[in-house]
Design a protein around this motif. Sequence first.
Motif, PDB file in Angstrom:
ATOM      1  N   UNK A  40     -54.890  -2.294 -39.969  1.00  0.00           N
ATOM      2  CA  UNK A  40     -54.542  -1.069 -40.678  1.00  0.00           C
ATOM      3  C   UNK A  40     -54.927  -1.202 -42.148  1.00  0.00           C
ATOM      4  N   UNK A  41     -54.524  -0.244 -42.964  1.00  0.00           N
ATOM      5  CA  UNK A  41     -54.932  -0.209 -44.362  1.00  0.00           C
ATOM      6  C   UNK A  41     -54.386  -1.384 -45.162  1.00  0.00           C
ATOM      7  N   UNK A  42     -53.367  -2.073 -44.654  1.00  0.00           N
ATOM      8  CA  UNK A  42     -52.800  -3.234 -45.343  1.00  0.00           C
ATOM      9  C   UNK A  42     -53.317  -4.546 -44.780  1.00  0.00           C
ATOM     10  N   UNK A  43     -54.309  -4.472 -43.900  1.00  0.00           N
ATOM     11  CA  UNK A  43     -54.868  -5.698 -43.341  1.00  0.00           C
ATOM     12  C   UNK A  43     -53.984  -6.346 -42.307  1.00  0.00           C
ATOM     13  N   UNK A  44     -53.151  -5.552 -41.634  1.00  0.00           N
ATOM     14  CA  UNK A  44     -52.244  -6.064 -40.614  1.00  0.00           C
ATOM     15  C   UNK A  44     -52.631  -5.471 -39.272  1.00  0.00           C
ATOM     16  N   UNK A  45     -52.588  -6.265 -38.182  1.00  0.00           N
ATOM     17  CA  UNK A  45     -52.937  -5.712 -36.867  1.00  0.00           C
ATOM     18  C   UNK A  45     -51.916  -4.672 -36.418  1.00  0.00           C
ATOM     19  N   UNK A  46     -52.430  -3.540 -35.948  1.00  0.00           N
ATOM     20  CA  UNK A  46     -51.562  -2.439 -35.547  1.00  0.00           C
ATOM     21  C   UNK A  46     -51.932  -1.973 -34.150  1.00  0.00           C
ATOM     22  N   UNK A  47     -50.933  -1.793 -33.310  1.00  0.00           N
ATOM     23  CA  UNK A  47     -51.164  -1.377 -31.924  1.00  0.00           C
ATOM     24  C   UNK A  47     -51.938  -0.066 -31.877  1.00  0.00           C
ATOM     25  N   UNK A  48     -52.969  -0.017 -31.023  1.00  0.00           N
ATOM     26  CA  UNK A  48     -53.803   1.169 -30.868  1.00  0.00           C
ATOM     27  C   UNK A  48     -53.281   1.997 -29.692  1.00  0.00           C
TER      28      UNK A  48
END
Length: 830
Positions: free
Chosen positions: A99-107
């Motif tokens: 995501x925009x913070x460089x953290x993996x986010x569930x799609x």
Amino acid sequence: MSHVGVPRGTVRKRRSLALLTAGVLTIPALAGCSSDSEETSRAVPQDIAPAARDRVADGSTVNWAVDAMPTTLNAFQADADTATTKITGALLPTLFPMDAAGHPKLNPDYLESAKIIEREPKQVVLYKLNQQAVWSDGREIGAPDFVAQWRALSGKDSAFWTARNAGYERIEKIERGSDDLQVRVTFAKPYADWRSLFSPLYPKEITGSPDTFNDGARTALKNTAGPFQLKGVDKAKGTVTLVRSPRWWGEKAKLDSLVFRVVAPKDRTKALADGTVHVTDIDAATANRIALALRDGSNGQPLTHGPGADLTPAAALRSWALAHGSDEKQAEIAQAAREANRKAVVAYGAEQKALRGYAVRKSLEPAYTQLALNGESGPLADDRVRRAVARALDRQELAETVLKPLGLPAKPLGSHLALAGQPGYKDGSGALGDQNTKEAQALLADAGWTQGGAAEKPKDTKAGSEAEKKDAEKEGEEKKAGTAEKSEKADAEKEGEEKKAGTAEKSEKADADEKKTDKTEAEEKAEKKAEEKADKDTDADKADRAAAGSDESAASRAEGLYIVGQDDKPGAGPARSAATHVLAPSRDAAAQSIALLRQAGAVSGDSAAAKVTAQDKQPGGAAGAYAPVGTAAPAPASVKGPLGKDGKTLTLRFVLPAGPGSQSLRGVGDRIAAMLEKIGIGTEITKVPDESYFKDHIASGDYDLALYSWPATAYPATDGRPIYAKPEPATDGSLLVEQNYTRVGTDHIDQLFDQAVAELDEKASRELMKQADARIWAAAGSIPLFQRPQLVAVDKKLSNVGAFGFAAPRYQDIGFTDRQAAGSPADRKK
């Protein structure tokens, strides 16, 4: 790129490969999480001209420039590059994009949920798939696809030519859950970075057999599951064409087609002006051209730049005179030159007018540039010399050199394992220390590099032995008191008797015995002190290796600090091996070649760091600067010319790329050389072709200093380890460096990575990574300079595309914001 001595299918590899840009400084998110030992940092926002989907028109085609045709469409092969990443991102499932913070986010397009459901006795992750998720042939995405990819990437079958297997080798089994939409993954060993797996996810038709995996997926992907599908690859035209997928179950792609077109960096200004491309990475020079075009278009004034702009009135008059003079030959030459200049001015003006239709989207790329110090051999094998180099650098100045002219924040980077804005970012540069010329000079003096060292004769073993022997004979010589006394003494020594030859002789012997006894006691004290120091170092190392709940003080645990001088012995470094095994660098390394980085925040505001450093301050020496701790060295008042030792000057080979897009990079190299000159370190700058820069110099270890970049990652415990792993000797005597091209590493760093990747508590894993980063700083093999600038030229009528920063593009949202713009290319050029 060559991968020397590496059997296919066995390489542990960084997910996003080395960003070795061909020198082009492609000139992207938000508040990161914080804790007691974490810095609250904010990344530079992405710049993509965001627009709601209802404002984006349906239809049209966008041409997106890439450096080269992708050599493979299989992202898990060693020669996958940035083009591979962009294309597969639009075609295949990515389960946890950044995501925009460089953290993996569930799609949610692919997953309803994914989480750890069991930790004991073994880690179990349960994936619940989106009920509508299907491949382009209509088959449901399910457990068979997960199983096939695991078997291909586990490393157990060498028939699959894989570039990495990190994480997949920890899986014990994959099973169908309570229904076809559930996938149950059981791990043999805990794996903190489980979200990194199965992205991109390939259909079982590709990963199910070595033939389709190795060859079938290189140029074609018949079965996909994204908003676009592959229409065709045209190597002659240099294009890869994607079209809207009729099977896509998510929000419909706004574009009819998306074309990735090969355009060399030097040709991109012309391609923009011609309307050949709508989106392209650019360098600072092209960005400046676009800025000038927008300025000139608004004021309506004649151009004051471009061909002939620097022509003085006197030169113009002379040119006119020659063109109309009596010398026919000179007149012909002058007229031809004037005509060529006129055409160039007209063409330049037309280009500038066309460039008014573009905007420069700028941010910071999720990648950083470092100064690499090769510690395998030579002066940099001594950690004190590496630390001196690091302490000589004004990283703030270097960051400003690259970023300030672009209007971007110019703050140095403080971590090897996270970028500002990412969860877990912490400035660990305090383990090495701020820029300090005097302390850098003190480190060099302690390492034996002095002003007169270049004039000294090299040490010779034989010569030295003879000299020592003569000195010993001279010191052991008896004062002669007559022939009889000398003979008597010789006989006494031969028989082993102690015969007294008068008061004078007795006194001499007593003095000699006393001296010998004193020497023995001194040696014993020194040995005892060394043993105590070794025990102390051992305890310190044990504390550093422990997790967040170790015996270290609360402050040290929180800050993850490590002070130089508490690790390996000074000067200890492996000799250059006869051969070096380089484990495949990373996907982006095949197409790119260098850039720049950022560095660390100031340590002065870090009270814990200041406190620890002050404890090791020695009179006349640099605080916490030496190994072992407590060794002080006088700092020279000034340095004039390179230092030397044993008849050799302290000169380092600085390798830089010679390509036309590398001017900014070479400028940074020149500034670094000037900084090192101030402390007495000379540099020999060698400029090499871009295509050989990485393969023939960085990967092979043929350099002392070099500049190259690494991309950011959401999984530092997995992706960072091969970059900083301690090189190990292979059975054939060569050196296995994985991706650690500086050849600098320690067992403790490796252990911290191993602990972090197996720690399922996310906060504890991050704390271990901070400790590892502090040790990497202290080892001084890699010095982060600044985050890379990202400049992207985009058609002003396009939305949701540009400088993305950390976040992955949402290809289905890209499009033109008005109906005319979504029409023909001719309409878009108006």
